[in-house]
Enzyme design. Structure first.
Site, PDB file in Angstrom:
ATOM      1  N   SER A 123      -3.283 -26.205  -9.962  1.00  0.00           N
ATOM      2  CA  SER A 123      -4.290 -27.265  -9.810  1.00  0.00           C
ATOM      3  C   SER A 123      -3.980 -28.437 -10.727  1.00  0.00           C
ATOM      4  O   SER A 123      -3.410 -28.258 -11.813  1.00  0.00           O
ATOM      5  CB  SER A 123      -5.646 -26.667 -10.179  1.00  0.00           C
ATOM      6  OG  SER A 123      -6.565 -27.691 -10.454  1.00  0.00           O
ATOM      7  N   TYR A 148     -11.623 -21.600 -15.896  1.00  0.00           N
ATOM      8  CA  TYR A 148     -10.906 -21.602 -14.606  1.00  0.00           C
ATOM      9  C   TYR A 148      -9.568 -22.335 -14.759  1.00  0.00           C
ATOM     10  O   TYR A 148      -8.515 -21.844 -14.384  1.00  0.00           O
ATOM     11  CB  TYR A 148     -11.762 -22.283 -13.523  1.00  0.00           C
ATOM     12  CG  TYR A 148     -10.948 -22.850 -12.404  1.00  0.00           C
ATOM     13  CD1 TYR A 148     -10.392 -22.018 -11.444  1.00  0.00           C
ATOM     14  CD2 TYR A 148     -10.670 -24.226 -12.324  1.00  0.00           C
ATOM     15  CE1 TYR A 148      -9.598 -22.528 -10.426  1.00  0.00           C
ATOM     16  CE2 TYR A 148      -9.879 -24.742 -11.317  1.00  0.00           C
ATOM     17  CZ  TYR A 148      -9.349 -23.891 -10.377  1.00  0.00           C
ATOM     18  OH  TYR A 148      -8.545 -24.397  -9.391  1.00  0.00           O
ATOM     19  N   LYS A 152      -5.205 -21.315 -14.751  1.00  0.00           N
ATOM     20  CA  LYS A 152      -4.076 -21.947 -14.051  1.00  0.00           C
ATOM     21  C   LYS A 152      -2.963 -22.295 -15.050  1.00  0.00           C
ATOM     22  O   LYS A 152      -1.781 -22.083 -14.783  1.00  0.00           O
ATOM     23  CB  LYS A 152      -4.529 -23.210 -13.308  1.00  0.00           C
ATOM     24  CG  LYS A 152      -5.561 -22.970 -12.221  1.00  0.00           C
ATOM     25  CD  LYS A 152      -4.986 -22.183 -11.062  1.00  0.00           C
ATOM     26  CE  LYS A 152      -5.984 -21.967  -9.951  1.00  0.00           C
ATOM     27  NZ  LYS A 152      -5.557 -20.967  -8.953  1.00  0.00           N
TER      28      LYS A 152
END
Ligand code: UDP
Length: 331
Positions: A123, A148, A152
């Site tokens: 992302s 979150y 990544k």
């Protein structure tokens, strides 16, 4: 080619499965349906005329190895993971456990199955708050504003270290910007459980009369109209980007981070007006407080994807808005 797609019943996963199947690949989906519906598998069959192999499993389990024992997997696209930024702030342990464990289990299963080609769903959040836009792949991508996002960052690190130890492995780290829109069939789209966190599914529910009005998070940013700017790209363009990344992975080794975006910034207000114009309607909205953790503006430098993957986004903002509404209207 036999391609294992973890999280293949999700929003981006399902669109990618359709592109893979239309290109003649055999697809095996592993998904626990924690944020997707089993209907998606039937809809994929309706669109492609063929049912993908589907395992309802948790990717943190040994069962992944049994999939590799049963199928000769040539490559993997790894989407499975929790993805709600706000929820990750409230439930960091679950996010770290789920997203990181599933990737480690997958790498072990790939090693067991002798599979060396991986496309990972990363992302733009990995660029963190300090890099100037447009984001370029060579910028330091070592931080994020949420658990979150940190998963990544950490998974990119794990894959890069894995490739250092296994130089014949290829990991393509696709850094997505903001996918919106839906499949032209009207059968696949972004349909989150509960009240949507993301802008376009929220707009869809307001347009359908299921939510009263959109609240735009902040109108006083240092951007041309005061609202945040993002790089919105059509989910079908993003899905095709995965196909190109897979083709690249089959021919190369090493770890390669590649942005998938249009290279253009669009503000929340511009998106709202584009939606109104494309669908000939008025969207009730108000400007509210800023949302914690939102960055004012960012978009991709899309040159590396053009050069390495021969990919660029082709759908217009109008296409994105029309297809998103067609899906929201009918679901
Ligand atoms: N946004 C908004 N209202 C909403 C949801 C999102 O104004 O109900 C804004 C948000 O502040 C951001 C943009 O829309 O500027 C995109 O947010 P989204 O959650 O879709 O994606 P993000 O860029 O945060 O990953």
């Amino acid at each position: 080619m036999n391609v294992l797609v973890t999280g293949g019943a999700g929003y981006i996963g399902s669109h990618t499965v359709v592109e893979l199947m239309n290109a003649g690949h055999e697809v095996i989906i592993a998904d626990n349906l924690s944020n997707a519906s089993a209907d998606v598998i039937d809809r994929i069959e309706k669109i492609t005329g063929k049912a993908p192999e589907f395992y309802r499993i948790n990717c943190c389990s040994e069962i992944l190895k049994s999939i590799f024992a049963r199928h000769r997997i040539d490559a993997v696209i790894h989407f499975a993971g929790y993805k709600a930024v706000g929820e990750s702030v409230r439930m960091p342990l679950q996010y770290y456990r789920n997203n990181i464990d599933s990737t480690l289990s997958l790498l072990e299963a790939m090693e067991y199955g002798g599979c060396k080609k991986l496309v990972f769903s990363s992302s733009a959040t990995v660029y963190g708050p300090d890099n100037p836009h447009p984001y370029k792949e060579e910028m330091p991508a070592l931080q994020s504003a949420s658990p979150y996002g940190w998963t990544k960052v950490m998974i990119e690190r794990i894959l890069t270290d894995y490739v250092t130890a296994h130089p014949d492995f290829c990991a393509v780290l696709l850094r997505y910007f903001n996918p919106i829109g839906a499949h032209e069939s009207g059968l696949l789209g972004d349909d989150p459980n509960g009240i949507p966190n993301n802008l376009m599914p929220y707009i869809g529910r307001v347009a359908a009369g299921k939510l009263e009005k959109l609240t735009i998070f902040g109108g006083d940013y240092a951007t041309p109209d005061g609202t945040c700017q993002r790089d919105y790209l059509h989910v079908v363009d993003l899905a095709v980007g995965h196909l190109r990344a897979l083709e690249y992975a089959m021919e190369h080794s090493g770890a390669e981070a590649i942005n998938l975006g249009t290279g253009k910034g669009v503000s929340v207000l511009e998106l709202v007006h584009a939606f109104e114009q494309a669908n000939n309607m008025k969207l009730p909205f108000t400007i509210g407080a800023r949302r914690d953790g939102d960055l004012p503006a960012f978009w991709a430098d899309a040159e590396k994807a053009k050069k390495l993957l021969h990919w660029e986004a082709v759908h217009s903002l109008e296409d994105m808005c029309k297809s998103a509404w067609e899906f929201a209207r009918t679901h």
